[in-house]
Enzyme design. Sequence first.
Site, short mmCIF file in Angstrom:
data_model
loop_
_atom_site.label_atom_id
_atom_site.label_comp_id
_atom_site.label_asym_id
_atom_site.label_seq_id
_atom_site.Cartn_x
_atom_site.Cartn_y
_atom_site.Cartn_z
CD GLU A 166 44.25 43.22 43.57
OE1 GLU A 166 44.01 44.56 43.27
OE2 GLU A 166 44.04 42.55 44.44
CG HIS A 214 36.12 35.49 40.99
ND1 HIS A 214 37.19 36.99 41.65
CD2 HIS A 214 34.65 36.09 40.83
CE1 HIS A 214 35.63 37.77 41.70
NE2 HIS A 214 34.59 37.87 40.93
#
Length: 430
Positions: free
Chosen positions: A336, A306
């Site tokens: 995103e 991550h």
Amino acid sequence: MDLAQLYEHLPDAVYIVDSETSEIIGCNRAACTDLGYSREQVLGHSVLTLQRDVTGMDHWHKIVASAREHGSFVFIGHHICSDGYELPVEIRVSIDQVDGREVFISVARDISNRMQQFCLVQQAPQNVWQGLHDVADGVWDWQVDSGQLYFSPNLKRLLGYGPDEMQPRLESWKSNIHPEDAPLVLSILEEHLQGRRHLFEAEYRLKNRNGHYLWVRDCGQVRERDEQGKPVRVIGMVFNLTDLKMQELELQKQADYDVLTGLFNRRRGEGLAEQQIALMRRQRRPLGLALVDLDDFKQINDLHGHLAGDQVLQHVAAYIDEFTRRSDVLFRWGGEEFVLVCPDTDADGMKSLMQKLCHGIARVSLPDALKTLDLTASIGVSLYPRDATSLVDLVARADSALYAAKHGGKNQVVLYDDPRCCEGCSADVR
């Protein structure tokens, strides 16, 4: 550089004086400039002929005795210039020896600005001024007719200036107001002078000596008017708000910006987008909304972690932010996904613009550890008012177009009116 050369380049006037006779036996360039004499003319004078406040040899001998006792001497006097003007000066005297001869080295500083300001202060009751100084970070007193503007020592200190600096003129203040704030501040002042406002009150940025801006709250009021009602004297106080403003800006940043990318967050972005839609509605002009989604982002997190995913988001956000125009609104939608709102842009303009953005994201420079990533983005576009007239519906239409872009192979731009766009499709392929 010897001592004589050093004295020659000092900004203050320097005089070398014979302690016994008070004759001037040397001077620097600043002394000649202050007095309006040539060097030869200055050397033809003595303290008694140039200094109004030294009244005779007896007085001079007392000054000499005091200087010998204490090693130095400081006094306020007036130098008589070539045109008869009496220049107020602060004189600092020290004793030295030149070829076995005792001399005084006198440094004379022009304090005419200080004296002008002192006179302004004396016109106000002492208790009034003391009270103002106690409650404010700075005080000012503007004599409108003469144009003189007194700046209190505290105000000068706040702005990084010494007691003899800052010319006592309105322009000294006006030229230091931040250019973005000046029109409004000066307008408020003018409205107060005309009697349309009870007070002059403004918050703005004021430049200090180092070129940095302080936030201040400035409050003033006309205290005297002439028989025609024109302002004669205006008095005001300045309060330093810099720390408070910095705290406000930090809180605003936390409330309005996404912590990871530094872009506007969804709440703030939606508000700005609504404003742009309303503006385009009034102007009857088009607007484009793009939903930008990084392809296969889950794999980046799964394969690289991550932290790597966060770095990718930061680099992509920085690129899109640099890519956008000043009129555009860019914010992080979530995960995103990013939303880009482009006012005054039609279908052809959005398609061309988003294709460039799509190609640019594929070339975003990433850290060395992530150089091998094949980074791409899919973009769905909707148009106001063609596809929808509200932000909610525009996002929904762009989301449908985005799905079509993903379903059609990713790394491409699809507009909502494209035949490939299907509102009923599942989003699983994302």
